[in-house]
Design a protein around this motif. Structure first.
Motif, PDB file in Angstrom:
ATOM      1  N   ALA A 197       3.249  11.531  -6.019  1.00 14.28           N
ATOM      2  CA  ALA A 197       3.817  10.822  -5.052  1.00 14.28           C
ATOM      3  C   ALA A 197       2.671  10.276  -4.058  1.00 14.28           C
ATOM      4  CB  ALA A 197       4.369  11.978  -4.132  1.00 14.28           C
ATOM      5  N   PHE A 235       1.929   6.956  -5.740  1.00 12.89           N
ATOM      6  CA  PHE A 235       3.240   6.199  -5.412  1.00 12.89           C
ATOM      7  C   PHE A 235       3.127   5.481  -4.033  1.00 12.89           C
ATOM      8  CE2 PHE A 235       7.499   5.458  -3.992  1.00 12.89           C
ATOM      9  CZ  PHE A 235       8.181   4.794  -4.946  1.00 12.89           C
ATOM     10  N   GLU A 236       2.855   6.315  -3.082  1.00 13.79           N
ATOM     11  CA  GLU A 236       2.804   5.716  -1.711  1.00 13.79           C
ATOM     12  C   GLU A 236       1.549   4.654  -1.618  1.00 13.79           C
ATOM     13  OE1 GLU A 236       4.562   5.778   0.961  1.00 13.79           O
ATOM     14  OE2 GLU A 236       3.411   5.424   2.537  1.00 13.79           O
ATOM     15  N   ARG A 276       2.593   1.410  -3.098  1.00 15.65           N
ATOM     16  CA  ARG A 276       3.452   0.719  -2.292  1.00 15.65           C
ATOM     17  C   ARG A 276       2.552  -0.203  -1.327  1.00 15.65           C
ATOM     18  NH1 ARG A 276       8.742   1.320  -1.283  1.00 15.65           N
ATOM     19  NH2 ARG A 276       8.328   1.770   0.927  1.00 15.65           N
ATOM     20  N   ARG A 277       1.548   0.476  -0.587  1.00 15.06           N
ATOM     21  CA  ARG A 277       0.873  -0.168   0.333  1.00 15.06           C
ATOM     22  C   ARG A 277      -0.306  -1.062  -0.068  1.00 15.06           C
ATOM     23  NH1 ARG A 277       2.039   2.434   4.960  1.00 15.06           N
ATOM     24  NH2 ARG A 277       3.604   4.066   5.148  1.00 15.06           N
ATOM     25  N   LEU A 310       3.813  12.081   0.993  1.00 13.63           N
ATOM     26  CA  LEU A 310       3.843  10.755   1.467  1.00 13.63           C
ATOM     27  C   LEU A 310       3.289  10.624   2.789  1.00 13.63           C
ATOM     28  CD1 LEU A 310       7.683  10.078   0.100  1.00 13.63           C
ATOM     29  CD2 LEU A 310       5.354   9.196  -1.011  1.00 13.63           C
TER      30      LEU A 310
END
Lengths: 232, 74
Positions: free
Chosen positions: A59, A62-63, A66-67, A116
């Motif tokens: 997770a 993943f975060e 995204r950034r 997250l």
């Protein structure tokens, strides 16, 4: 430090009358198994914690993925370090708050949000590391316009003047600093909380109170706000 | 160049949501349930009042909501 470690704020005033929480549903089988193994002893618990850590590392990655476009100055191994730290901190948070899990969602959904949060907070702080946090308005220009017609521009100037007056006169110095940093200068709330030695919940309460005063000030002076605001 | 939409957004950031909202801690507590309800097509405003307004007013919580939603949707 996460918002979870620095205190709690239950609701911003005016508090929303929270609907009485329905009785928690029975845990789904997978969630039940997570709880059983994480509360077990010895090798069973160790294996469950390792599984949880793997889940949360995924997770966190993943975060960060995204950034990533906002963190171009960081190398891949630095981002991986942040993911590892976020996963480790999130695992500890989940274990510490295991009794808070009510079964209102799947266990994995509940656990994901800790990873997250940790990853997001670390990335925001990293992005602002070494940067000055502006507490004075340096971007009122956003309210000036050369694209509007003469009538609209005049209307806009009038509103801007009223907003600036309200910020200067209706708010306490602390409210003014918090509002300007967060809502005008775009400082992330976690970054400001760290610099001011407070927490996200307390800062948001200050922001909320400041916004309420601004709204009241503008409405008292005859500005209809509903048609001027747009959600992002 | 700044247009009316940008000015409206800037004012929105300054003045925040008009309706009642929960705070950051309640938002975090309810976020997992909220996102699962959203994905199930349920009426989240009726089931968790004030959280949507908070997401409109708090960029950090909104980012975390969007990430959880994206993760569960992936």
């Amino acid at each position: 430090m996460s918002i979870l470690e620095v205190g709690t704020v239950k609701a911003v005033e005016p508090a929303v009358p929270l609907v009485a929480a329905p009785p928690p549903p029975p845990f789904d089988l997978e969630s039940h198994e997570w709880l059983r193994t994480l509360r077990a002893d010895g090798a069973t618990r160790d294996a469950a914690i390792a599984r949880l850590h793997t889940l949360l590392l995924g997770a966190a990655r993943f975060e960060i993925s995204r950034r990533r476009h906002t963190m171009r100055h960081l190398r891949g191994n630095e981002l991986e370090d942040i993911a590892a730290e976020a996963a480790a901190d999130a695992t500890l948070s989940v274990l510490r708050r295991l009794d808070d899990f009510r079964g209102a969602s799947r266990f994995t959904t509940w656990a994901y949000k800790f990873a997250l949060l940790e990853a997001a907070v670390k990335l925001r702080k990293r992005a602002w590391q070494g940067r000055e946090v502006p507490l004075e308005p340096d971007d009122w220009d956003i309210f000036s316009s050369t694209a509007l017609g003469p009538d609209a521009a005049s209307e806009q100037r009038e509103l801007l003047a009223a907003v600036q007056t309200a910020v200067a006169e209706a708010l306490t110095p602390h409210q003014r600093s918090v509002l300007v940093a967060l809502a005008v200068n775009g400082v992330p709330i976690d970054v400001l909380a760290e610099r001011l030695s407070t927490n996200r919940g307390a800062l948001y309460k200050t922001l909320h109170d400041a916004r309420r005063k601004l709204r009241a000030h503008l409405v008292e002076r005859g500005f209809a706000l509903a048609d001027r605001l747009e959600a992002e | 160049m700044t247009d009316r939409s940008e000015i409206g957004q800037a004012l929105g950031r300054l003045l925040g949501p008009a309706e009642p909202e929960v705070g950051c801690d309640v938002c975090f507590d309810e976020l997992d349930r909220y996102v699962e309800l959203e994905l199930a097509g349920r009426d989240v405003d009726a089931e968790i009042p004030g959280l949507r307004a908070h997401l409109a007013g708090c960029p950090a919580c909104r980012e975390e909501h969007d990430s959880l939603y994206a993760l569960l949707s992936a």
